[in-house]
Design an enzyme around this catalytic site. Structure first.
Site, PDB file in Angstrom:
ATOM      1  N   GLN A 125       7.641 -12.485 -16.003  1.00 38.19           N
ATOM      2  CA  GLN A 125       6.509 -12.462 -15.071  1.00 38.19           C
ATOM      3  C   GLN A 125       5.684 -11.202 -15.293  1.00 38.19           C
ATOM      4  OE1 GLN A 125       7.729 -11.903 -11.006  1.00 38.19           O
ATOM      5  NE2 GLN A 125       5.938 -12.938 -10.178  1.00 38.19           N
ATOM      6  N   GLY A 126       4.453 -11.361 -15.747  1.00 42.15           N
ATOM      7  CA  GLY A 126       3.568 -10.223 -15.986  1.00 42.15           C
ATOM      8  C   GLY A 126       2.650  -9.988 -14.800  1.00 42.15           C
ATOM      9  N   GLU A 243       8.829 -17.354  -5.046  1.00 43.35           N
ATOM     10  CA  GLU A 243       9.676 -16.242  -5.455  1.00 43.35           C
ATOM     11  C   GLU A 243      10.389 -15.629  -4.258  1.00 43.35           C
ATOM     12  OE1 GLU A 243       9.425 -11.895  -7.720  1.00 43.35           O
ATOM     13  OE2 GLU A 243       7.583 -12.991  -7.274  1.00 43.35           O
ATOM     14  N   GLU A 376       7.719  -3.787   3.285  1.00 39.81           N
ATOM     15  CA  GLU A 376       6.630  -3.296   4.136  1.00 39.81           C
ATOM     16  C   GLU A 376       5.387  -4.171   3.980  1.00 39.81           C
ATOM     17  OE1 GLU A 376       9.592  -0.220   3.504  1.00 39.81           O
ATOM     18  OE2 GLU A 376       8.444  -1.443   2.108  1.00 39.81           O
TER      19      GLU A 376
END
Length: 391
Positions: A125-126, A243, A376
């Site tokens: 994953q870039g 994800e 966060e």
């Protein structure tokens, strides 16, 4: 958690349990203790699952999956974790696969999905860059159109398994002069392309999971654009919801709590079981209660997916609570291990095997509340989705 399974689901559970018993890989690298597999062992395991048709277990039949119900997926995840079998790599299966089903064209679906489902092509994953982590919209990697190619220049960082990957799905900036979310596109990049350099990053657990990836005049065919130019931010947000749901790790946390309970019962301190020490059973009970709440929330998210809806704010909630729970379990294992948990990457067992890699796992999981979008930032995402405002 006790679900009321139908007779067919109970039969399915026994089938999965028996198959895992017979096919889960041996554990020379200590996967059950939190030590990662090497590439060859990981691929062999995934291809064994694929030969059974179970690698892409969340996919519908029309794209090469088994078309399981939410309950069957839940059963599979529980039995896989209970067997101590490793997770499959998420990048192709849980992230890119759903993106291509939703945004890819027919050629892209036919080219990439079968190889992902077969476990023969690995993806990375870039997304993150040195100046664009949680603030992903500030990414600077440029993709300039040159005829029937894009020419890509930039740097990606924290790229998990880039040193293993055949391909990378990558966010790039194709329009530098528009509002930043509107100028991002989603490209599929062959990792064997000239101009790609991979540099390892050794993390605090002592292992090589992560990398820096440098792209210098990398030529990418225009046909490798997913969706439309400028649609990358929409696609990225869609992918990240999947994800974050997978990061929750409910089944594996259940396995880890089981290990924690087992060692607390068998480990002796001054002639009595560790679990009889003040506060130990209460601490484990609190972890189990947190896990039960997380599991119910995860099932609601899976049910939403089964009804054809993308995960919503609950995916961020799952990511927050799931990673906090993983960290709390690993911290409890270190605390209970005491001096037995002190050895650092030692090949010599110091005490109970459960404690031998406790500190390594604890250190690795410090990152779990950061990757996939820091916790966060996830709180901001929840606030925006539920209260309105923002992008």
């Amino acid at each position: 958690m006790n679900l009321d399974f139908s007779p067919q689901e109970l039969q399915f559970r026994e089938e999965v349990r028996q198959w895992m018993r017979e096919n889960a890989p041996p554990d020379p690298a200590g996967v059950k203790l939190g030590i990662p597999l090497d590439k060859a062992t990981q691929m062999a395991w995934e291809q064994r699952l694929a030969s059974k048709g179970w690698l892409a277990y969340t996919w519908p039949k029309e794209y090469g999956g088994p078309g399981w119900t939410v309950t069957q997926r839940h059963i599979f995840e529980e039995e896989r974790a209970a067997a101590g079998a490793p997770n499959s790599g998420p990048f192709g299966l849980a992230m890119l696969g759903p993106v291509l089903m939703a945004f890819g064209n027919e050629r892209q679906q036919q080219r990439y999905l079968p190889r992902i489902a077969a476990g023969t092509e690995l993806w990375c994953q870039g997304y993150s860059e040195p100046g664009a982590g949680s603030d992903l919209a500030s990414l600077k990697t440029q993709a300039r159109r040159d005829g029937d190619h894009y020419v890509v220049n930039g740097q990606k960082i924290w790229t998990t398994q880039a040193h293993w990957a055949d391909w990378m799905f990558c966010l790039v900036r194709t329009h530098p002069d528009v509002p930043r979310q509107q100028g991002i596109s989603f490209l599929l990049i062959d990792m064997r392309s000239p101009g790609i350099e991979i540099r390892p990053i050794i993390t605090i657990d002592g292992h090589h999971h992560l990398n820096e990836v440098f792209l210098t005049d990398v030529r990418v065919p225009v046909e490798n654009l997913v969706g439309q130019e400028g649609q990358g931010w929409t696609i990225a947000k869609y992918l990240l919801t999947f994800e974050r749901t997978t990061i929750a790790g409910v089944a594996d946390s259940k396995y880890e709590i089981g290990r924690l309970k087992a060692v607390a019962v068998r480990h002796r301190v001054d002639g009595h079981a560790l679990i009889d020490e003040p506060g130990v059973s209460e601490r484990i009970a609190e972890l189990e209660i947190d896990l039960l709440a997380l599991e119910y929330t995860n099932l609601r998210a899976l049910d939403r997916l089964a009804r054809g809806k993308a995960p919503g704010a609950e995916s961020s909630g799952l990511k927050i609570r799931g990673t906090e729970l993983q960290q709390a379990i690993s911290e409890a294992m270190v605390d209970l291990g005491g001096q037995d948990a002190l050895p650092w990457l030692s090949t010599e067992p110091a005490g109970d095997p459960a404690f031998d890699s406790a500190t390594v796992r604890y250190n690795f999981l410090r990152a779990s509340s950061i990757y996939g979008g820091s916790n966060e930032i996830q709180k901001n995402v929840i606030a925006k989705q539920l209260l309105g405002g923002g992008h």
